[in-house]
Motif scaffolding. Sequence first.
Motif, mmCIF file in Angstrom:
data_model
loop_
_atom_site.group_PDB
_atom_site.id
_atom_site.type_symbol
_atom_site.label_atom_id
_atom_site.label_comp_id
_atom_site.label_asym_id
_atom_site.label_seq_id
_atom_site.Cartn_x
_atom_site.Cartn_y
_atom_site.Cartn_z
ATOM 1 N N ASN A 248 0.837 -1.200 0.000
ATOM 2 C CA ASN A 248 0.000 0.000 0.000
ATOM 3 C C ASN A 248 0.871 1.249 0.000
ATOM 4 O O ASN A 248 1.773 1.401 0.811
ATOM 5 N N GLU A 249 0.602 2.170 -0.931
ATOM 6 C CA GLU A 249 1.367 3.406 -1.044
ATOM 7 C C GLU A 249 0.507 4.645 -0.813
ATOM 8 O O GLU A 249 1.019 5.768 -0.857
ATOM 9 N N SER A 250 -0.766 4.458 -0.543
ATOM 10 C CA SER A 250 -1.677 5.607 -0.427
ATOM 11 C C SER A 250 -1.872 6.069 1.018
ATOM 12 O O SER A 250 -2.482 7.117 1.246
ATOM 13 N N ASP B 299 -4.759 9.999 6.427
ATOM 14 C CA ASP B 299 -5.145 9.175 5.278
ATOM 15 C C ASP B 299 -6.163 8.094 5.619
ATOM 16 O O ASP B 299 -6.602 7.345 4.738
#
Length: 274
Positions: free
Chosen positions: A146-148, A154
Amino acid sequence: MKKLFYLLVLASLVAVLSACGSGEEQQNNSADNESGEKTASLYDQVMEKGVLTVGTEGTYAPFTFHNAEDKLTGYDVEVIREVANRMGVDVEFMETKWDSMFAGLNSKRFDLIANQVGINEERKANYDFSVPYTYSSAVVVTPKDNESIDSFDDLKGKKSAQSLTSNFEEIAKENGAEIVSIKGLAQSIELLKQGRADVTVNDRLAVLDYIQQQGSEQIKIAAKQDDASKTAFAFNKGNEELVNAVDKQLKAMKEDGTLAKIAKEWFGEDVSSK
């Protein structure tokens, strides 16, 4: 006759005064004995016996528990062992249920508690603490790829696997996450692996322990809260000399890297500093 009467009264008065004087002298002597007999400090008693007595659960992994060989070990256990070794004394552990831990300290069954005792204002009013040897905070855990998500901000609109009524559920909700109810950390991580949840918020130490046991091939810590809780050894008040002696060794262990080394053995990273 009158002369005889006066003599009898005078004799009685002298007897009474003598008795009073004797009583006062006994009281003064007793007070002198009490004030003259200086009780040795707890530190002096520990050093004279050569034993530091420590209250701990023995059932709270990875901090204080019995390993496969039934040896008492864990992060807290090994830290206080090293402190005692540097003080030149042995350690005697008194395994005690958490519900009875402070009662045991109050009754002086042991000299201190080594059991991830959190420092808070209520406890500080009744007990003294060493310098902290553990810092922890809430962390966000996500799938490895996961990069978000890299901050608590977030979490808004994300599915967060949480135990209901926990502090971490509240943190997730406050940051706008949609709560997916689970029973514990292991289940929450399973939901991440299965793609049924985006994140979970939990205690940093618990997550690091899970990673130590299960590996981090599929998950990662994506964010850490700035506010950190602190844990330390707890003492009865009035034992400053012993507290200072323990602090001296903890500070030396921090400076020479020993404390960080013990922390990394148990958690894979240094949890002895923020």
